[in-house]
Design a protein around this motif. Structure first.
Motif, mmCIF file in Angstrom:
data_model
loop_
_atom_site.group_PDB
_atom_site.id
_atom_site.type_symbol
_atom_site.label_atom_id
_atom_site.label_comp_id
_atom_site.label_asym_id
_atom_site.label_seq_id
_atom_site.Cartn_x
_atom_site.Cartn_y
_atom_site.Cartn_z
ATOM 1 N N HIS A 197 0.843 -1.197 0.000
ATOM 2 C CA HIS A 197 0.000 0.000 0.000
ATOM 3 C C HIS A 197 0.877 1.245 0.000
ATOM 4 O O HIS A 197 1.999 1.227 0.473
ATOM 5 N N THR A 198 0.329 2.316 -0.549
ATOM 6 C CA THR A 198 0.998 3.615 -0.510
ATOM 7 C C THR A 198 0.201 4.543 0.392
ATOM 8 O O THR A 198 -0.999 4.724 0.194
ATOM 9 N N SER A 199 0.848 5.077 1.399
ATOM 10 C CA SER A 199 0.224 6.018 2.328
ATOM 11 C C SER A 199 1.124 7.239 2.460
ATOM 12 O O SER A 199 2.239 7.266 1.930
ATOM 13 N N ALA A 200 0.635 8.225 3.194
ATOM 14 C CA ALA A 200 1.422 9.452 3.336
ATOM 15 C C ALA A 200 1.153 10.121 4.671
ATOM 16 O O ALA A 200 0.119 9.899 5.307
ATOM 17 N N ALA A 201 2.112 10.931 5.088
ATOM 18 C CA ALA A 201 1.969 11.773 6.278
ATOM 19 C C ALA A 201 2.583 13.135 5.962
ATOM 20 O O ALA A 201 3.521 13.228 5.156
ATOM 21 N N THR A 202 2.029 14.156 6.568
ATOM 22 C CA THR A 202 2.502 15.513 6.335
ATOM 23 C C THR A 202 3.285 16.016 7.540
ATOM 24 O O THR A 202 2.852 15.856 8.682
ATOM 25 N N VAL A 203 4.444 16.598 7.266
ATOM 26 C CA VAL A 203 5.301 17.145 8.320
ATOM 27 C C VAL A 203 5.430 18.653 8.108
ATOM 28 O O VAL A 203 5.634 19.115 6.980
ATOM 29 N N ALA A 204 5.289 19.408 9.184
ATOM 30 C CA ALA A 204 5.548 20.847 9.149
ATOM 31 C C ALA A 204 6.559 21.164 10.246
ATOM 32 O O ALA A 204 6.374 20.772 11.397
ATOM 33 N N VAL A 205 7.645 21.840 9.875
ATOM 34 C CA VAL A 205 8.675 22.240 10.844
ATOM 35 C C VAL A 205 8.699 23.758 10.906
ATOM 36 O O VAL A 205 8.880 24.428 9.890
ATOM 37 N N LEU A 206 8.491 24.292 12.105
ATOM 38 C CA LEU A 206 8.410 25.734 12.294
ATOM 39 C C LEU A 206 9.487 26.194 13.274
ATOM 40 O O LEU A 206 9.695 25.549 14.302
ATOM 41 N N PRO A 207 10.177 27.292 12.971
ATOM 42 C CA PRO A 207 11.140 27.819 13.949
ATOM 43 C C PRO A 207 10.391 28.406 15.130
ATOM 44 O O PRO A 207 9.343 29.031 14.973
ATOM 45 N N GLU A 208 10.927 28.199 16.322
ATOM 46 C CA GLU A 208 10.287 28.764 17.505
ATOM 47 C C GLU A 208 10.380 30.287 17.455
ATOM 48 O O GLU A 208 11.412 30.838 17.094
ATOM 49 N N ALA A 209 9.294 30.948 17.813
ATOM 50 C CA ALA A 209 9.254 32.408 17.778
ATOM 51 C C ALA A 209 9.196 32.964 19.192
ATOM 52 O O ALA A 209 8.525 32.408 20.061
ATOM 53 N N GLU A 210 9.906 34.064 19.414
ATOM 54 C CA GLU A 210 9.833 34.770 20.687
ATOM 55 C C GLU A 210 8.753 35.842 20.600
ATOM 56 O O GLU A 210 8.308 36.211 19.502
ATOM 57 N N GLU A 211 8.361 36.357 21.747
ATOM 58 C CA GLU A 211 7.333 37.402 21.757
ATOM 59 C C GLU A 211 7.778 38.639 20.988
ATOM 60 O O GLU A 211 6.964 39.332 20.386
ATOM 61 N N VAL A 212 9.101 38.901 20.996
ATOM 62 C CA VAL A 212 9.601 40.089 20.294
ATOM 63 C C VAL A 212 9.573 39.905 18.778
ATOM 64 O O VAL A 212 9.650 40.881 18.036
ATOM 65 N N ASP A 213 9.466 38.654 18.307
ATOM 66 C CA ASP A 213 9.487 38.400 16.864
ATOM 67 C C ASP A 213 8.178 38.772 16.191
ATOM 68 O O ASP A 213 8.153 39.149 15.022
ATOM 69 N N ILE A 214 7.100 38.616 16.919
ATOM 70 C CA ILE A 214 5.801 38.822 16.295
ATOM 71 C C ILE A 214 4.825 39.349 17.341
ATOM 72 O O ILE A 214 4.730 38.830 18.445
ATOM 73 N N ASP A 215 4.151 40.416 16.977
ATOM 74 C CA ASP A 215 3.198 41.050 17.891
ATOM 75 C C ASP A 215 1.802 40.510 17.589
ATOM 76 O O ASP A 215 1.320 40.613 16.465
ATOM 77 N N ILE A 216 1.164 39.938 18.600
ATOM 78 C CA ILE A 216 -0.186 39.398 18.430
ATOM 79 C C ILE A 216 -1.117 40.178 19.359
ATOM 80 O O ILE A 216 -1.135 39.934 20.567
ATOM 81 N N PRO A 217 -1.876 41.122 18.824
ATOM 82 C CA PRO A 217 -2.814 41.869 19.666
ATOM 83 C C PRO A 217 -3.813 40.925 20.334
ATOM 84 O O PRO A 217 -4.288 39.960 19.712
ATOM 85 N N ALA A 218 -4.116 41.202 21.578
ATOM 86 C CA ALA A 218 -5.075 40.357 22.309
ATOM 87 C C ALA A 218 -6.422 40.314 21.614
ATOM 88 O O ALA A 218 -7.135 39.296 21.674
ATOM 89 N N SER A 219 -6.767 41.407 20.920
ATOM 90 C CA SER A 219 -8.062 41.453 20.229
ATOM 91 C C SER A 219 -8.136 40.484 19.052
ATOM 92 O O SER A 219 -9.220 40.189 18.545
ATOM 93 N N ASP A 220 -6.944 39.977 18.602
ATOM 94 C CA ASP A 220 -6.925 39.025 17.478
ATOM 95 C C ASP A 220 -7.127 37.587 17.940
ATOM 96 O O ASP A 220 -7.169 36.671 17.115
ATOM 97 N N LEU A 221 -7.211 37.378 19.262
ATOM 98 C CA LEU A 221 -7.276 36.015 19.800
ATOM 99 C C LEU A 221 -8.607 35.755 20.498
ATOM 100 O O LEU A 221 -9.158 36.622 21.173
ATOM 101 N N ARG A 222 -9.088 34.518 20.296
ATOM 102 C CA ARG A 222 -10.200 34.026 21.107
ATOM 103 C C ARG A 222 -9.697 32.809 21.866
ATOM 104 O O ARG A 222 -9.199 31.852 21.254
#
Length: 350
Positions: free
Chosen positions: A192-217
């Motif tokens: 059989h042929t099957s598959a899996a998806t891998v995503a590798v993300l660099p860890e981000a610090e709070e200073v790297d990206i600003d996420i306004p509280a209003s953008d989150l639920r």
């Protein structure tokens, strides 16, 4: 020929930083200056080694005119001429633009693709492969979120890997991994042929990206999992939704406070990765890079168990050492992908 004016700019900048560190910079500047200094140090060392060979060649050529020194010069010239291309190559690699995320820890996400139960089992095999690869390199892997199937496969897993240079070695794993084998659930012995998806993300610090509280639920809910895992009597699981993008992160450890930390860490990594992808797409609007593109819809590798081979389709590399690869021996694959990426960057520089 290497650009001499650029080499002078680098060495001048390095000497300026060195003088500033020795003089005692402002406390607020120390971290930034120290980082730039340490980043430039290996480049400056390669420049010095390259210039030393050029100087020794000039000296040997001058010695040829001296009858007493000519024999020594004739012996030395072939060695120096042979060493020069290697020194140039090493310096060119040192001059390549650095991915500032390379030194960071990484988040790795694995999900089954086509193939049902067999795909979920293969996702579990990939997780074990990466855990062994991390262990062999002295890195630490922590499972953040894991959902298992009744057969012991994985519906979804998110892991955090910490250590020196983790993302640089893991980043080429993003994409679709395909497996060809006879499943344990198959009684007829068919491949059989099957598959899996891998995503590798660099860890981000709070200073790297600003996420306004209003953008989150942020929602809390009762934690649960396959086979009764993570079942609590309190509402401790946390689900965070990033409203502008629709990205959802769930963490279901026992501590609600810890779940918020974990979920926000994963959310930052995903949004940071999204921004990196946007910048890369703009930079590469007129071309598509095969290696390190992070295109998770791209089939990158096939693991063929009957033939004992693994093939990386981005660089057309086939290794007949599948058992070793599944045991976490990924160095040959990662080294080849890194070299291919470096060759592409060198070609762009030229």
């Amino acid at each position: 020929m290497l650009p001499q004016d650029r080499l002078h700019q680098i060495t001048d900048r390095f000497e300026f930083l060195e003088a500033k560190l020795n003089a005692g910079p402002e406390p607020s500047e120390i971290a930034a200056i120290s980082k730039e200094y340490s980043d430039l140090k290996p480049v400056v060392d390669q420049i010095a080694a390259y210039r030393q060979i050029l100087s020794d060649l000039d000296e040997a050529e001058a010695m040829l005119a001296d009858p007493e020194m000519a024999e020594l010069a004739e012996e030395e010239m072939p060695r120096l001429k042979a060493a020069l291309p290697d020194a140039e190559r090493s310096l060119q690699l040192a001059l390549l633009p650095k991915d500032e995320a390379d030194a960071r820890p990484a988040m790795i996400e694995i999900r089954p693709g086509t193939g049902g139960d067999e795909a979920a089992l293969f996702a579990g095999d990939l997780l074990r492969m990466y855990a062994r690869f991390a262990e062999a390199n002295g890195w630490r892997m922590e499972i953040i979120e894991q959902q298992e199937t009744e057969l012991g496969g994985i519906k979804e897993v998110v892991a955090h890997i910490t250590g020196d240079g983790v993302f640089a070695r893991f980043k080429y794993e993003s994409g679709v991994h395909r497996v060809q084998r006879v499943p344990t659930t198959e009684s007829g012995g068919r491949i059989h042929t099957s598959a899996a998806t891998v995503a590798v993300l660099p860890e981000a610090e709070e200073v790297d990206i600003d996420i306004p509280a209003s953008d989150l639920r942020i929602d809390t809910m009762r934690a649960s999992g396959a086979g009764g895992q993570h079942v609590n009597t309190t509402d401790s699981a946390v689900r965070i939704t990033h409203l502008p993008t629709g990205i959802i992160v769930v963490s279901s450890e026992k501590s609600q406070h810890r779940n918020r930390e974990i979920a926000m860490s994963v959310m930052r990594a995903r949004l940071y990765d999204l921004e990196r992808q946007r910048v890369d797409d703009e930079r590469a609007a007129d071309r598509k890079s095969q290696v390190g593109s992070g295109d998770r819809s791209e089939r990158i590798r096939t693991y063929n168990f009957p033939q004992g081979r693994v093939t990386d389709h981005r660089i057309n590399l086939t290794l007949y050492k599948l058992d070793q690869v599944m045991q976490g021996d990924l160095d040959e694959l990662v080294d080849a992908l890194t070299a291919d990426d470096q060759a592409r960057l060198l070609a762009e520089m030229e």
